[in-house]
Design an enzyme around this catalytic site. Sequence first.
Site, short mmCIF file in Angstrom:
data_model
loop_
_atom_site.label_atom_id
_atom_site.label_comp_id
_atom_site.label_asym_id
_atom_site.label_seq_id
_atom_site.Cartn_x
_atom_site.Cartn_y
_atom_site.Cartn_z
N HIS A 82 0.38 -1.39 -0.20
CA HIS A 82 -0.08 0.02 0.21
C HIS A 82 0.80 1.72 0.10
O HIS A 82 0.50 1.85 -0.20
CB HIS A 82 -1.35 0.25 1.13
CG HIS A 82 -0.43 -0.01 2.30
ND1 HIS A 82 -0.10 -0.45 3.63
CD2 HIS A 82 -0.39 1.52 3.00
CE1 HIS A 82 0.62 0.23 4.98
NE2 HIS A 82 0.49 1.06 3.99
N ASP A 128 0.50 -7.58 1.35
CA ASP A 128 0.43 -6.00 1.93
C ASP A 128 2.13 -5.95 1.71
O ASP A 128 2.60 -5.93 2.40
CB ASP A 128 0.09 -5.20 2.81
CG ASP A 128 -0.31 -4.21 2.75
OD1 ASP A 128 0.47 -3.36 1.68
OD2 ASP A 128 0.01 -3.72 3.47
N GLN A 217 0.75 5.56 11.66
CA GLN A 217 0.93 6.32 9.71
C GLN A 217 2.02 6.77 9.71
O GLN A 217 3.22 7.57 10.84
CB GLN A 217 -0.41 7.58 10.16
CG GLN A 217 -1.72 6.92 9.13
CD GLN A 217 -2.42 6.13 10.60
OE1 GLN A 217 -2.66 6.51 11.73
NE2 GLN A 217 -2.96 4.83 10.45
N GLY A 218 2.41 6.28 8.85
CA GLY A 218 3.78 6.47 8.42
C GLY A 218 4.97 5.79 8.41
O GLY A 218 6.15 5.35 8.19
N ASP A 219 4.82 4.82 9.43
CA ASP A 219 5.06 3.15 9.84
C ASP A 219 4.99 2.01 8.88
O ASP A 219 5.81 1.67 9.17
CB ASP A 219 4.69 3.29 11.20
CG ASP A 219 5.21 4.56 12.38
OD1 ASP A 219 6.65 4.72 12.30
OD2 ASP A 219 4.81 3.81 13.29
N SER A 220 4.38 2.52 7.83
CA SER A 220 3.73 1.63 6.89
C SER A 220 4.83 0.99 6.34
O SER A 220 5.86 2.79 5.94
CB SER A 220 2.62 1.61 6.32
OG SER A 220 1.55 1.48 6.52
N1 ARG Z 1 -1.02 2.09 6.98
C1 ARG Z 1 -0.72 3.34 8.13
C2 ARG Z 1 0.90 3.97 7.38
O1 ARG Z 1 0.82 4.04 5.80
C3 ARG Z 1 0.33 1.96 9.07
C4 ARG Z 1 -0.80 2.26 10.17
C5 ARG Z 1 -0.41 0.95 10.92
N2 ARG Z 1 -1.53 1.29 11.99
C6 ARG Z 1 -1.01 0.53 13.50
N3 ARG Z 1 -2.29 0.87 14.64
N4 ARG Z 1 -0.12 -0.09 13.90
O2 ARG Z 1 1.62 4.14 7.83
#
Ligand code: ARG
Length: 265
Positions: A82, A128, A217-220
Amino acid sequence: MAGTLRRLVRFAGAAVAVSTIGLSFVPSAVAADNGDPQTQIVGGTRASISQYPWTVFLTNTSGFQFCGGTLVSKTKVVTAAHCVKGTAASAVRVVSGREDKQSTAGTVTNVSKVWVHPSYTTATAGYDVAVLTLANAVNSAVLPLATPQDTALYAAGTNSTVLGWGTTSSGGSASRYLLKVDVPVTSDATCKTAYPQYSNTSMVCAGIPAGGKDSCQGDSGGPMVAGGKLIGVVSWGRGCALPNYPGVYARVAPYHAVLTAQINS
Ligand code: ARG
């Protein structure tokens, strides 16, 4: 909200898919660091890049960090599908050896190829995972992938470490510095209770029932590590660090063969 997300995604310059469902798993809606040295991944602490040399971050051509990744060979980075689906290789940079995003330490490397798992559609449906091919070899240590034999690493209660430069609270600001948080692997039953979409063939969850420790968010795309191996890739979750809503990670072992084929190609 949707307008804001579109703007932020445009700013990020990466064609990340924006979900409108309640599970916030995509937008790199991250602002500048708030400068508070006590802030954390969520509930984590500063991590030294020398201790985690295979942890990298992805930027657009303007240097904006939108995801994390893991160096798995001198020329290959594993990240989340993603993060990079629909993004041209020419639009992505990989930054290695840099703990402080505001420094010029380490190396910025161009990407020559973006491979996204062909079955990937959306993070909550699994698959993913993605592999970036670097235009130049990077001189950092690499992290091995978990294999299908590594079942013990996925047992509930296994301690894992998650690393990244993402937001330090849901909807908060991104971290200037690399952060890490230790979270135990959650049982399949616990994760399924939180998330009907959970599947143990493509995902693994981690967190503590009380919440307070999570990726965000941003850790993905960044690493979830146990036993010296990459066992997961930061993928999605409801908010961040909420009680009884663990973080969901792409499970690496089931994708070992398909990832290895990309890594060796
Ligand atoms: N989708 C998020 C990203 O794009 C990461 C989300 C992780 N969320 C969590 N609750 N661990 O950075």
